[in-house]
Design a protein around this motif. Structure first.
Motif, PDB file in Angstrom:
ATOM      1  N   UNK A  79       7.306  -5.112   1.775  1.00 19.41           N
ATOM      2  CA  UNK A  79       6.525  -4.042   1.168  1.00 19.41           C
ATOM      3  C   UNK A  79       6.063  -3.103   2.283  1.00 19.41           C
ATOM      4  N   UNK A  80       6.489  -1.837   2.191  1.00 20.64           N
ATOM      5  CA  UNK A  80       6.196  -0.839   3.213  1.00 20.64           C
ATOM      6  C   UNK A  80       5.237   0.179   2.609  1.00 20.64           C
ATOM      7  N   UNK A  81       4.013   0.216   3.143  1.00 18.82           N
ATOM      8  CA  UNK A  81       2.978   1.084   2.576  1.00 18.82           C
ATOM      9  C   UNK A  81       2.724   2.296   3.473  1.00 18.82           C
ATOM     10  N   UNK A  82       2.538   3.437   2.822  1.00 22.09           N
ATOM     11  CA  UNK A  82       2.250   4.686   3.513  1.00 22.09           C
ATOM     12  C   UNK A  82       0.962   5.291   2.977  1.00 22.09           C
ATOM     13  N   UNK A  83       0.219   5.936   3.873  1.00 18.37           N
ATOM     14  CA  UNK A  83      -0.867   6.795   3.431  1.00 18.37           C
ATOM     15  C   UNK A  83      -0.222   7.948   2.679  1.00 18.37           C
ATOM     16  N   UNK A  84      -0.784   8.332   1.547  1.00 16.95           N
ATOM     17  CA  UNK A  84      -0.227   9.429   0.755  1.00 16.95           C
ATOM     18  C   UNK A  84      -1.349  10.338   0.277  1.00 16.95           C
ATOM     19  N   UNK A  85      -0.991  11.572  -0.011  1.00 12.94           N
ATOM     20  CA  UNK A  85      -1.952  12.533  -0.543  1.00 12.94           C
ATOM     21  C   UNK A  85      -1.437  13.039  -1.886  1.00 12.94           C
ATOM     22  N   UNK A  86      -2.278  12.967  -2.891  1.00 12.32           N
ATOM     23  CA  UNK A  86      -1.957  13.482  -4.223  1.00 12.32           C
ATOM     24  C   UNK A  86      -1.962  15.001  -4.140  1.00 12.32           C
TER      25      UNK A  86
END
Length: 128
Positions: A79-86
């Motif tokens: 599982x590779x998680x990224x910071x994201x912006x809506x």
């Protein structure tokens, strides 16, 4: 090993989590939304596509947040998680039964999918 992405989307010091729908693998468990990486697709491209398909919103994928490897009975995932912006769109669910914006302190109140738990623990430290 399957590679799967996850979005860490923060709004007003709250993080977006989603509950897996009945009839789905790990039904009822909470997770950071995302999905399986398709052949010839980067993790970032996957995350944009999956969030558009699952939540009907557009996001910017920012830097890597972290990774978690977990061996389910059905197979091992990374599982590779990224910071994201809506960026835009109104949240509409297609594969989840519910979603919540939760504080760091509220994360412990939710029953997360096993692969997401190390990311939850890291997030609690990062947001403190």
């Amino acid at each position: 090993m399957k590679e799967v992405t996850a979005a860490i989307i923060i709004k007003e010091n709250r993080v977006l989590i989603a509950q897996r729908a009945l009839g789905k693998n790990l039904a009822g468990k909470w997770e950071f939304p995302g999905g399986k990486i398709e052949p010839a697709e980067t993790p970032q491209e996957c995350l944009k596509r999956e969030i558009r398909e699952e939540l009907d919103v557009d996001i910017d994928v920012l830097e890597l947040f972290g990774e978690s490897i977990f061996a389910y009975q059905s197979g091992t995932i990374k599982l590779i998680a990224f910071w994201c912006r809506w960026i835009s769109g109104d949240f509409r669910l297609s594969v989840h039964s519910s979603f919540e914006w939760v504080t760091r302190q509220e994360l412990d109140s939710y029953d997360f999918a096993p692969a997401d738990i190390p990311l939850v623990e890291k997030l609690k430290v990062v947001l403190s």
